[in-house]
Design a protein around this motif. Structure first.
Motif, PDB file in Angstrom:
ATOM      1  N   PRO A  98       5.876   8.436  -7.755  1.00 49.56           N
ATOM      2  CA  PRO A  98       5.592   7.162  -7.525  1.00 49.56           C
ATOM      3  C   PRO A  98       5.860   6.189  -7.271  1.00 49.56           C
ATOM      4  O   PRO A  98       6.991   6.655  -6.535  1.00 49.56           O
ATOM      5  CB  PRO A  98       5.641   7.324  -9.194  1.00 49.56           C
ATOM      6  CG  PRO A  98       5.160   9.176  -9.503  1.00 49.56           C
ATOM      7  CD  PRO A  98       6.700   9.508  -8.263  1.00 49.56           C
ATOM      8  N   PHE A  99       5.123   5.385  -7.215  1.00 46.04           N
ATOM      9  CA  PHE A  99       6.196   4.090  -6.692  1.00 46.04           C
ATOM     10  C   PHE A  99       7.441   3.736  -6.835  1.00 46.04           C
ATOM     11  O   PHE A  99       7.943   3.423  -7.900  1.00 46.04           O
ATOM     12  CB  PHE A  99       5.208   2.119  -6.693  1.00 46.04           C
ATOM     13  CG  PHE A  99       5.607   1.178  -6.156  1.00 46.04           C
ATOM     14  CD1 PHE A  99       5.322   1.327  -4.350  1.00 46.04           C
ATOM     15  CD2 PHE A  99       6.112   0.681  -7.125  1.00 46.04           C
ATOM     16  CE1 PHE A  99       6.331  -0.275  -4.459  1.00 46.04           C
ATOM     17  CE2 PHE A  99       6.827  -0.805  -6.518  1.00 46.04           C
ATOM     18  CZ  PHE A  99       6.862  -0.609  -5.151  1.00 46.04           C
ATOM     19  N   ASP A 107       0.741  -1.368  -0.039  1.00 44.81           N
ATOM     20  CA  ASP A 107      -0.067   0.084   0.243  1.00 44.81           C
ATOM     21  C   ASP A 107       0.856   0.975  -0.157  1.00 44.81           C
ATOM     22  O   ASP A 107       1.525   1.971   0.974  1.00 44.81           O
ATOM     23  CB  ASP A 107      -1.077   0.417   1.079  1.00 44.81           C
ATOM     24  CG  ASP A 107      -2.575   0.773   1.714  1.00 44.81           C
ATOM     25  OD1 ASP A 107      -1.659   2.003   0.409  1.00 44.81           O
ATOM     26  OD2 ASP A 107      -2.820   0.729   1.841  1.00 44.81           O
ATOM     27  N   TRP A 108       0.952   1.903  -1.168  1.00 44.38           N
ATOM     28  CA  TRP A 108       1.881   2.699  -1.942  1.00 44.38           C
ATOM     29  C   TRP A 108       1.576   4.399  -0.073  1.00 44.38           C
ATOM     30  O   TRP A 108       2.861   4.946  -0.362  1.00 44.38           O
ATOM     31  CB  TRP A 108       2.667   3.462  -3.002  1.00 44.38           C
ATOM     32  CG  TRP A 108       3.614   4.362  -3.151  1.00 44.38           C
ATOM     33  CD1 TRP A 108       3.445   5.388  -3.827  1.00 44.38           C
ATOM     34  CD2 TRP A 108       4.379   4.347  -2.691  1.00 44.38           C
ATOM     35  NE1 TRP A 108       4.123   5.855  -4.153  1.00 44.38           N
ATOM     36  CE2 TRP A 108       5.148   5.636  -3.442  1.00 44.38           C
ATOM     37  CE3 TRP A 108       6.035   3.790  -1.680  1.00 44.38           C
ATOM     38  CZ2 TRP A 108       6.520   6.120  -3.519  1.00 44.38           C
ATOM     39  CZ3 TRP A 108       6.926   3.594  -2.181  1.00 44.38           C
ATOM     40  CH2 TRP A 108       7.757   4.992  -2.132  1.00 44.38           C
ATOM     41  N   PHE A 119       2.035   3.926   2.961  1.00 45.64           N
ATOM     42  CA  PHE A 119       3.583   4.053   2.986  1.00 45.64           C
ATOM     43  C   PHE A 119       4.180   5.386   3.141  1.00 45.64           C
ATOM     44  O   PHE A 119       5.096   5.966   3.879  1.00 45.64           O
ATOM     45  CB  PHE A 119       4.739   2.978   2.236  1.00 45.64           C
ATOM     46  CG  PHE A 119       5.862   3.546   2.086  1.00 45.64           C
ATOM     47  CD1 PHE A 119       6.633   2.648   3.568  1.00 45.64           C
ATOM     48  CD2 PHE A 119       6.957   4.101   1.593  1.00 45.64           C
ATOM     49  CE1 PHE A 119       7.965   2.542   3.686  1.00 45.64           C
ATOM     50  CE2 PHE A 119       8.590   4.596   1.802  1.00 45.64           C
ATOM     51  CZ  PHE A 119       8.907   3.756   2.790  1.00 45.64           C
ATOM     52  N   ILE A 120       4.244   5.985   2.256  1.00 46.36           N
ATOM     53  CA  ILE A 120       4.572   7.675   2.313  1.00 46.36           C
ATOM     54  C   ILE A 120       3.755   8.623   3.423  1.00 46.36           C
ATOM     55  O   ILE A 120       4.454   9.532   3.721  1.00 46.36           O
ATOM     56  CB  ILE A 120       4.615   8.455   0.851  1.00 46.36           C
ATOM     57  CG1 ILE A 120       3.079   8.103   0.095  1.00 46.36           C
ATOM     58  CG2 ILE A 120       5.115   7.398   0.228  1.00 46.36           C
ATOM     59  CD1 ILE A 120       3.203   9.255  -1.053  1.00 46.36           C
ATOM     60  N   MET A 121       2.658   8.367   3.997  1.00 41.49           N
ATOM     61  CA  MET A 121       2.570   8.638   4.872  1.00 41.49           C
ATOM     62  C   MET A 121       2.437  10.384   4.645  1.00 41.49           C
ATOM     63  O   MET A 121       1.543  10.901   3.451  1.00 41.49           O
ATOM     64  CB  MET A 121       2.561   8.562   6.522  1.00 41.49           C
ATOM     65  CG  MET A 121       2.765   7.081   6.621  1.00 41.49           C
ATOM     66  SD  MET A 121       3.169   6.393   8.388  1.00 41.49           S
ATOM     67  CE  MET A 121       2.017   6.830   9.738  1.00 41.49           C
ATOM     68  N   ASN A 122       2.805  11.018   5.792  1.00 43.03           N
ATOM     69  CA  ASN A 122       2.628  12.462   5.244  1.00 43.03           C
ATOM     70  C   ASN A 122       3.892  12.915   4.686  1.00 43.03           C
ATOM     71  O   ASN A 122       4.035  14.612   4.646  1.00 43.03           O
ATOM     72  CB  ASN A 122       2.684  13.658   6.808  1.00 43.03           C
ATOM     73  CG  ASN A 122       3.588  13.137   7.388  1.00 43.03           C
ATOM     74  OD1 ASN A 122       5.076  12.269   7.141  1.00 43.03           O
ATOM     75  ND2 ASN A 122       3.885  13.459   8.867  1.00 43.03           N
ATOM     76  N   ARG A 123       4.380  12.242   4.050  1.00 37.24           N
ATOM     77  CA  ARG A 123       6.156  12.967   2.516  1.00 37.24           C
ATOM     78  C   ARG A 123       4.956  13.565   1.647  1.00 37.24           C
ATOM     79  O   ARG A 123       3.970  13.348   1.438  1.00 37.24           O
ATOM     80  CB  ARG A 123       6.596  11.576   2.644  1.00 37.24           C
ATOM     81  CG  ARG A 123       7.693  12.139   3.640  1.00 37.24           C
ATOM     82  CD  ARG A 123       7.705  12.369   5.167  1.00 37.24           C
ATOM     83  NE  ARG A 123       8.361  12.258   6.154  1.00 37.24           N
ATOM     84  CZ  ARG A 123       8.553  12.955   6.856  1.00 37.24           C
ATOM     85  NH1 ARG A 123       6.955  13.052   7.794  1.00 37.24           N
ATOM     86  NH2 ARG A 123       9.508  13.247   8.063  1.00 37.24           N
TER      87      ARG A 123
END
Length: 451
Positions: free
Chosen positions: A234-235, A222-223, A226-230
């Motif tokens: 792209p994956f 779940d990309w 993963f990146i949350m608040n960053r």
């Protein structure tokens, strides 16, 4: 007992009864005398990482039977690691272990009382907030936070929750470090004049995952989670698996290694953060597409905020292209040095009578003292099962029981994160970074540093 374990935890009755924690921890016999001690603590794993598998797992197994803790769940957004984690823990616990696609699913089932958090560097603070809001205690790997926004939010959430949070700064559970702290705080060492921190390796594969890069597919994870608040990118399997090499997912050398060593400065002195930081470095050897430097030198000014005439300098130097990984921490005073590689206090470099006489002064030499050295720090993160980390995990377990603060409370993580973020700010801008005490912001040239 009629009361549930959760009710027992909320009441904090053990701490109220004045139960004393010895340096050796509780014995199995002593636990039998504690109300509620036989209630099992159900632990979830947030991120089945290399660090968790190689270090948390053996350390937890050292103590879980005596302490009556068990792993009941693994949460990981990558299908492969989720399934591996659940299978490995099932074999260790000899019972089924739930596998969850994400933390929301796991907390929604209300089956965990505490969690291990060892996800990507930038996620630690955010996952801590999720944990304590779900009513869980947490063992959280360092670095605690990579931005002041996350750092402040996590500190606030933990303090409001009353939950037990142990930061993975395992030096705070070492006898040699406790002895060093006691000696410095006793005044016998004299004022600290300088601290030199180094951590050097020669490992082109450090933080690389070439084999796994071929396996990870976007549809298996779940990309966006993963990146949350960053900022969105792209994956990219490298950002996911080799995040330590890529800002803003990690600060690299400061967050991974300096955070351990700078924490001892805060602990030994009671200072919460540097007054200023400058840094320089670059990618000099491993030109493999990484964003984070493979070489850094940072200089810190520490001292009372209200008295610039008092203080000392700290330097942190790290390179990834030459070295044998023997992290060095040496504290200097006018009377000698405290060396946490040799675990000796000595008069080396101290003011001798010959040198003092020229100015009509007396010699100033420290005594020769050997610090306890039974708990050598294991430098590599994935060598696992080391005594320091085992002690640290046990201390967390004890504090989950007693409701006393652990050896590395959330404030320790908050402080080392300030130093890390200041270092990142200095490195990324080429300017001196300072800290605004009133706003709790890292500043460069009068402006708030943002990633």
């Amino acid at each position: 007992m009629k009361h549930s374990r959760r009710a027992f935890i909320r009441q904090g009755s053990i701490a109220g009864a004045g139960l004393l924690l010895s340096g050796q921890g509780f014995s199995a016999k002593s636990y039998k005398r504690i109300i509620g001690a036989n209630d099992r603590v159900r632990v979830g794993v947030v991120g089945f990482s290399d660090r968790h598998r190689a270090s948390h797992m053996p350390c937890f197994l050292n103590h879980c039977k005596e302490m009556n803790f068990e792993i009941v769940a693994v949460s990981d957004i990558w299908k492969q690691r989720r399934e591996e984690g659940a299978a490995m823990w099932k074999a260790k616990m000899d019972r089924p272990v739930n596998a969850f696609r994400n933390n929301e699913e796991m907390y929604g089932k209300q089956i965990v009382d505490a969690v291990f958090i060892s996800t990507a560097d930038f996620q630690h603070a955010l996952h801590t907030i999720e944990a304590v809001k779900a009513g869980c205690d947490a063992y959280v790997e360092k670095p605690f936070a990579e931005s002041m926004e996350d750092n402040r939010a996590a500190l606030k959430a933990v303090k409001a929750s009353g939950k037990i949070v142990q930061i993975g700064s395992q030096r705070r559970s070492g006898a040699n470090y406790h002895a060093a702290n006691d000696f410095i705080r006793s005044g016998k060492f004299g004022p600290i004049t300088m601290v030199e921190l180094t951590w050097n390796v020669n490992q082109p594969g450090r933080w690389r995952r070439p084999d796994l890069l071929k396996v990870l597919k976007e549809e298996d994870t779940d990309w966006k989670r993963f990146i949350m608040n960053r900022p969105f990118e792209p994956f990219d399997p490298r950002l996911y698996l080799e995040y330590r090499l890529f800002w803003p997912y990690s600060s690299g050398l400061p967050g991974q290694w300096m955070s351990h060593q700078i924490d001892t400065v805060h602990w030994f002195t009671g200072l919460k953060h540097p007054r200023s930081v400058v840094a320089n470095g670059g990618i000099y050897q491993w030109k493999d597409g990484r964003r984070n430097w493979d070489t850094i030198l940072a200089a810190f000014d520490y001292g009372p905020l209200d008295d610039p005439s008092k203080g000392f300098q700290v330097t942190f130097a790290s390179r990834m292209h030459n070295g044998e990984e023997r992290p060095s921490e040496i504290y200097y005073s006018n009377g000698g040095e405290l060396n946490l590689i040799t675990n000796k206090i000595s008069s080396k470099g101290g003011l001798t009578q010959k040198m003092a006489a020229a100015m009509g002064m007396q010699a100033n030499l420290l005594p020769d003292i050997d610090l306890p050295n039974k708990e050598k720090a294991v430098a590599a993160a994935n060598t696992g099962g080391d005594v320091l980390t085992s002690n640290h995990v046990r201390n967390w377990m004890e504090c989950v029981r007693s409701r006393k603060q652990p050896n590395a409370p959330v404030e320790a993580g908050y402080s080392h994160s300030i130093a890390n973020i200041m270092t990142t700010a200095a490195a990324h801008t080429g300017n001196k970074a300072t800290f605004d005490e009133s706003t709790q912001e890292v500043m460069v040239n009068g402006k708030v540093f943002k990633y």
